[in-house]
Write an enzyme that holds these catalytic residues in place. Structure first.
Site, short mmCIF file in Angstrom:
data_model
loop_
_atom_site.label_atom_id
_atom_site.label_comp_id
_atom_site.label_asym_id
_atom_site.label_seq_id
_atom_site.Cartn_x
_atom_site.Cartn_y
_atom_site.Cartn_z
N ARG A 10 -3.84 1.16 -0.12
CA ARG A 10 -3.83 1.44 -1.57
C ARG A 10 -2.88 2.58 -1.93
NH1 ARG A 10 -10.12 1.96 -2.33
NH2 ARG A 10 -9.82 2.79 -0.24
N LYS B 1 -9.99 -2.75 -15.94
CA LYS B 1 -10.42 -1.50 -15.28
C LYS B 1 -9.37 -0.42 -15.47
CE LYS B 1 -10.40 -0.65 -10.63
NZ LYS B 1 -10.81 -0.79 -9.23
N ARG C 99 -8.72 3.57 -14.09
CA ARG C 99 -9.23 4.63 -13.21
C ARG C 99 -8.49 5.92 -13.55
NH1 ARG C 99 -11.62 4.86 -7.88
NH2 ARG C 99 -11.35 2.64 -7.52
C1 R5P Z 1 -8.54 -1.50 -6.42
O1 R5P Z 1 -7.48 -1.89 -6.89
C2 R5P Z 1 -9.29 -2.30 -5.41
O2 R5P Z 1 -9.09 -3.66 -5.63
C3 R5P Z 1 -10.77 -2.00 -5.42
O3 R5P Z 1 -11.30 -2.35 -6.69
C4 R5P Z 1 -11.03 -0.55 -5.17
O4 R5P Z 1 -10.24 -0.09 -4.12
C5 R5P Z 1 -12.48 -0.30 -4.86
O5 R5P Z 1 -12.65 1.07 -4.64
P1 R5P Z 1 -14.04 1.77 -4.97
O6 R5P Z 1 -15.11 1.02 -4.25
O7 R5P Z 1 -13.87 3.17 -4.46
O8 R5P Z 1 -14.20 1.74 -6.45
#
Ligand code: R5P
Length: 285
Positions: free
Chosen positions: A91, A185, A187
């Protein structure tokens, strides 16, 4: 013949690959010195070809994988395939701010040094494969994610963000019934806070399967489950390829009201009910 060399993180998957006929298992040793340095080693073997299997969810696992590659080359292998079922740092595939590294590129270059090819499983973004300097293939694991699911009531397969729509669609197609939808989403990278904007999909009394590539802290998945619970969804299943499940992720999901968490054996966890071995073995043949 081919020797399968399991890293400590991927022992069950390595055994499953042996059962798929990929090769025969060797038994490495995994030691750790008092100062924290790891030392992974392989017994002598006669085969020219080796398949090293190691997920790199921790820094130690990254180093252990590099040590196994070096040890296998030292033992005389002339054809090395490195399978990285879960590639850590995937990531961090861009420098989000000035001065930051492209961490997965650094990891990929290191892994490329002592191998002839690399096989990844669902590496977050397909472009991650381009950071390796040897031929690299990415295996699609989504078709097996529906295997443990049955008897769903008017199911909706939901991606918690746009990036997971393809996974949710493949999982729905494999299940054979249901709709697909997704949340928006956002973040906040300073606070880690996640904001999910629900779609207009009707969820009340329906069984919902939330599908994502990774459950890490569980923030994304538990946020989605909370929204769905507030809208009186039926049973809610949390399905992912890579069950990182850092810290209290499982508890977060339980507290949010999840019916069941399902992951694959790219990481060996209590919820790793789906094996990617058939898909990886098909890639290796
Ligand atoms: C993000 O782009 C990924 O697809 C996941 O949604 C993310 O890495 C999940 O991370 P967490 O469980 O910390 O929210």
């Amino acid at each position: 013949m081919t020797t399968i060399v399991p890293a400590s993180t991927s022992q069950a998957l390595s055994a499953a690959l042996a059962a798929e006929g990929v090769g025969s298992l060797t038994v490495p040793t995994y030691d750790c010195f008092p100062d924290g340095e790891t030392l992974a080693a392989v017994p002598a073997f006669d085969d020219d070809a080796a398949v090293i299997v190691g997920s790199t969810a921790t820094n130690d696992a990254h180093i252990e994988l590099l040590q196994l590659q070096d040890a296998v080359r030292e033992a005389g292998a002339t054809d090395i395939t490195t399978v990285v079922p879960y590639l850590g740092y995937a990531r961090q595939d861009t420098a989000f701010r000035a001065g930051q590294p492209v961490s997965v590129r650094a990891a990929a270059r290191a892994i490329s040094l002592e191998t002839d090819r690399v096989v990844l499983v669902e590496p977050h973004e397909p472009a991650v494969a381009d950071f390796f300097t040897v031929p690299t293939a990415a295996v699609d694991a989504a078709e097996r994610l529906a295997d443990p699911l049955s008897g769903l009531d008017d199911p909706l397969f939901l991606a918690p963000d746009e990036g997971a729509i393809a996974l949710a669609t493949t999982t729905r197609d494999a299940y054979g019934a249901g709709d697909v939808d997704f949340f928006e989403k956002e973040r906040d990278y300073d606070t880690g806070e996640i904001e999910l904007t629900p779609s207009d999909a009707h969820v009340a009394d329906r069984d919902i399967v939330v599908v994502d590539d990774i459950i890490a802290t569980g923030g994304t998945m538990s946020g989605a489950i909370e929204v769905l619970s507030a809208r009186e969804a039926g049973r809610i299943y949390a399905v992912c390829v890579h069950p990182v499940l850092a810290e209290a992720a499982l508890t977060k999901l339980s507290a949010a009201g999840v019916e069941r968490v399902i992951g694959t054996d790219t990481l060996e966890r209590a919820v790793s009910d789906v094996s990617v071995a058939p898909a990886v073995a098909a890639q290796l043949r």
